[in-house]
Structure formats: C-alpha cells, structure tokens
Design an enzyme around this catalytic site. Structure first.
Site, PDB file in Angstrom:
ATOM      1  CB  CYS A  84      10.068 -36.362 -74.920  1.00 32.99           C
ATOM      2  SG  CYS A  84      11.412 -35.251 -75.425  1.00 32.99           S
ATOM      3  CG  HIS A 189       7.455 -32.684 -73.199  1.00 32.63           C
ATOM      4  ND1 HIS A 189       7.921 -33.648 -72.333  1.00 32.63           N
ATOM      5  CD2 HIS A 189       8.514 -32.295 -73.951  1.00 32.63           C
ATOM      6  CE1 HIS A 189       9.222 -33.823 -72.531  1.00 32.63           C
ATOM      7  NE2 HIS A 189       9.603 -33.022 -73.510  1.00 32.63           N
ATOM      8  CD  GLU A 191       5.178 -34.150 -70.068  1.00 33.58           C
ATOM      9  OE1 GLU A 191       6.425 -34.142 -70.079  1.00 33.58           O
ATOM     10  OE2 GLU A 191       4.500 -34.646 -70.992  1.00 33.58           O
TER      11      GLU A 191
END
Length: 209
Positions: A84, A189, A191
């Site tokens: 990011c 992202h 994650e």
C-alpha cells in the site's frame, strides 16, 4: 525439520502490522517485528507496510532511518516487499492536498490522486500484466483487495525490465504492483485479499528460503 524463512516486518508506526504478521505466518514465514532500521537493513527479507497519508508515512520512515534502509536494500539486492503506502513511497514523490513530499525514490515518478470521480477505490479488483509475468503466475485473473485514493498513475522511473501490473478504476488505470529484481510492491493489500493474497505472500516468502 526445515526452518521457516525469517521475515522482518518493519514497524515504523504506519500500517496494520498485526494483519500483515498474521498473513505472513500463514504464508510460511517466521515473522520478526522491529522498528530498528539496522536490524531491517541486515535481514534476509523485509516487509514495509503503510497506510494513511504519503507525507506522514515518509516522515515516520525518515524518523527511524527507514528510507535510507530501503535505499540500501535496493542497492544491495535485499528481498523487500512494500504494501500500500509502502509501495507508494518507493516512487520519487507523493502529491496530496496540494503538497509534494519527497519519497524514498528507488524509482522515479510520482504518486497522485486517482483520476476517478468516485474515491476511494475500495474493494476487489483485478490486475493486468504480461502473460509471463510474476503477477500473472501469482494472481492471474483473481481479485485482490484495494483501499486507496492515491497511486502511481504511470510507471515512470521503474526500470524497463520490471514486471509492472496495472488496475483500472472507472476508466482510468494505475500501477497496482511492481516486481523489480529483489523488490516486490503492491498497491493492493495481500493480507486482506484472502487465499490469493496468501498465495502472493507464500511465493514471495518461499523465494527467501
């Protein structure tokens, strides 16, 4: 018994390090969290997260020696993953709210507001990359998760041989991922991207073993 590859998660005060640490562990890493740039500089693999404003992230990075650490790793070929704003700061500068903040600058070019009437760009979207690129193999046509209003709108300054992935939003496109030698960065992202995000991290972690 094979030992898990150790990955340093650089905690400089910006980014959801808890989610990143959990995802990296699921991807097969032994995660070491630190705010010590010297530890990160010497690590085999480093993750640089980041959320929020570009200028604020750069200020936090500079305060702990993180920007110089990243430049050193780029020069020496140290495996590094930016996520990011951790992806955005790799570029030369960021333009937000009329202010221009210098970036880490391993690549040229600038980060600016997306050219889209509806912001932020939030939710699931796809990547467009060359068929034989690292991104095509890792992500393919799967969707990954984004939440941002700023991005690199061109790949200016990124070396010609790098794998660059793009994403479209309301008729405009931006750089959504870069694979430049030992440096891998994502505007999305991993994650927060479910199984495909874990697969991206798994591939990256496996390369550090």
């Amino acid at each position: 018994m094979n030992r898990r590859p150790q990955v340093v998660l650089f905690d400089y005060g910006s980014g959801n390090v808890h989610s990143a640490a959990k995802a990296l562990a699921l991807a097969g890493a032994e995660v070491v969290q630190t705010s010590d740039a010297r530890v990160a500089a010497e690590a085999r693999a480093v993750v640089v997260p980041g959320v929020g404003a570009y200028a604020a992230c750069m200020e936090q990075l500079e305060a702990v020696g993180g920007a110089e650490m990243i430049r050193l790793r780029y020069a020496l070929g140290g495996a590094t993953l930016g996520i990011c704003v951790g992806h955005q700061v790799m570029f030369g500068a960021g333009l937000e709210h009329g202010l221009r903040a210098p970036g880490v600058g391993v690549w040229g070019g600038e980060v600016a507001q997306l050219e889209s009437p509806r912001l932020p760009h939030m939710g699931w979207n796809t990547l467009l990359s060359e068929p034989d690129s690292w991104w095509a193999e890792a992500v393919g046509d799967a969707r990954v998760y984004f939440v941002h209003s700023y991005a690199a709108l061109t790949a200016e300054g990124v070396p010609a041989g790098a794998d660059v992935a793009w994403t479209g939003h309301q008729g405009h496109r931006f750089v959504s991922a870069v694979r430049d030698g030992s440096f891998t960065t994502t505007q999305f992202h991993p994650e927060k991207s479910g199984p495909v995000g874990i697969e991206v991290l798994r591939r990256w972690v496996a390369e550090t073993a």
